[in-house]
Write an enzyme that holds these catalytic residues in place. Sequence first.
Site, PDB file in Angstrom:
ATOM      1  N   ASP A  32       5.121 -10.878   3.046  1.00 38.47           N
ATOM      2  CA  ASP A  32       4.199  -9.792   2.555  1.00 38.47           C
ATOM      3  C   ASP A  32       4.177  -8.549   3.501  1.00 38.47           C
ATOM      4  OD1 ASP A  32       0.891  -9.694   0.989  1.00 38.47           O
ATOM      5  OD2 ASP A  32       2.657  -8.489   0.972  1.00 38.47           O
ATOM      6  N   ASP A 217       5.773  -2.334   0.442  1.00 37.25           N
ATOM      7  CA  ASP A 217       5.098  -3.607   0.106  1.00 37.25           C
ATOM      8  C   ASP A 217       6.267  -4.586  -0.458  1.00 37.25           C
ATOM      9  OD1 ASP A 217       2.246  -4.867  -1.828  1.00 37.25           O
ATOM     10  OD2 ASP A 217       3.528  -5.721  -0.338  1.00 37.25           O
TER      11      ASP A 217
HETATM   12  C1  LIG Z   1      -2.726  -2.574  -1.602  1.00 38.63           C
HETATM   13  C2  LIG Z   1      -2.410  -3.823  -2.107  1.00 38.63           C
HETATM   14  C3  LIG Z   1      -0.862  -4.215  -2.445  1.00 38.63           C
HETATM   15  C4  LIG Z   1      -0.505  -5.594  -2.787  1.00 38.63           C
HETATM   16  N1  LIG Z   1      -1.003  -6.401  -1.792  1.00 38.63           N
HETATM   17  C5  LIG Z   1      -0.330  -7.274  -1.045  1.00 38.63           C
HETATM   18  N2  LIG Z   1       0.847  -6.987  -1.259  1.00 38.63           N
HETATM   19  N3  LIG Z   1      -0.629  -8.415  -0.456  1.00 38.63           N
HETATM   20  C6  LIG Z   1      -2.381  -6.259  -1.586  1.00 38.63           C
HETATM   21  C7  LIG Z   1      -3.076  -5.126  -1.249  1.00 38.63           C
END
Ligand SMILES: CC1CCN(C(=N)N)CC1
Length: 326
Positions: A32, A217
Site C-alpha cells: 500500500d 496509491d
Molecule cells: C489518503 C488515503 C488514501 C487511501 N489510504 C490508503 N491507501 N491506505 C489511506 C489514506
Amino acid sequence: ETGEVAATPADNGAEYLSPVTIGGQKLNLNFDTGSSDLWVFSTALTSAEIGQHSAFNPSKSSTYKELDGYSFSLSYGDGSGAAGVVGTDTVDIGGATVTRQAIELATSVSSAFVSDADSDGLVGLAFSTLNSVSPTPQKTFFDNIMSELAQPVFTASLDLDGSGTYEFGTIDSSKFTGDLEFTPVNAASGFWQFDSSCYSIGGKTYNRTNATPAIADTGTSLLLLDPEVVQAYYSQVPSANYDSTVGGYTYDCSENLPDFAVAVGDNYMANIPGSGITFSPVDSKTCFGGIQSNSGSDVQIFGDALLKHHFVVFHGESNLLGMAAK
Ligand SMILES: CC1CCN(C(=N)N)CC1
C-alpha cells in the site's frame, strides 16, 4: 540487493496481494503506497477474526523481538482499521531482506479486514512520517532497505487481472515501453504526491486552475478525482448516472466509453483506454466505473484503476515518481 515478488489477484478482485516472509512465516500482504505501517494478522486475534487468514505467531519466530510498551492504531479512509502491539523481525520480500523491521501485530481488526480473507495485512510504502506506532514512529520496509538496494527504488507493474509484480532495487526496462517520465514528489505530505492540472476525455484536453494534488496509491482500487472531472467524464456517457445505492457512477455495460487521461506532473498524461474504465459489474447489464469522485477531499487518489495501465517507479532518494506506458 534486489527483490521481486509476484502480486496475485484477491478473490474480491480489488487488491493485489504479494507473499512476504516474516520470521520464517509466509503471509499474503497488500502493498500500500498510501500508508506507512507494516501490520499483520496475529495469533492474538480470536479464531473467529482469524478465519482463513494466515496469522503471524511471534512465539514461533526465533528472531522476533517485542518492542515493549509500543502500540499502533490505524484507521483508513474507508473506515476500516487495525490496532495492536509492535515488535521487530526479519522481513523478506522476494529476497530483499530487512533484519530488524518493525512489524505491527494486530490484536484487533475491523470487520472489513476479517471478511477480506485474502489479505493477511499490509506493507505500507508511503513515507515513514505517516507511521502510526507510538511512542516512536517506525520506518517502512522501503526506508530500511533503501541503502542496501542496487538502486533506491521500488516499482509496481500491476496487471488488469489482479496479477503483477513489485520489485525493489531495480527498474526492469522489459516491463515498459517508451520513455519513463519522472515527476517531483511532495514528500512533505507523507504520500507519493504530485500536481495534476489537466485531463483529457476522448482525446480532448482540459486544463484546470484549482486541481487538488494527487497521490499514487496502490492500496486504493479506484481512481478518485475531483467532482468536476468525474462529472465531465460521465457527461460523455449517455446512460451514466450517480447511483447512491452502490455509492458511485454506473452505466450500461454496453456503452462505448471514451478514453480518459489525467496528468502526472507536467510531462506525463496517464491514459486509460475506454475499454479499461469499468471496475466491476453491478448486475447483468449495469457496470460500475473505475473513475469515481473523491467527494471534494483535498487529494485525488490515483489507485489501481489507473496504475494498472502503467509501469510505476517510486524513487525514494530523489523523491520522484516515474511513469511509463506498457
Ligand atoms: C489518503 C488515503 C488514501 C487511501 N489510504 C490508503 N491507501 N491506505 C489511506 C489514506
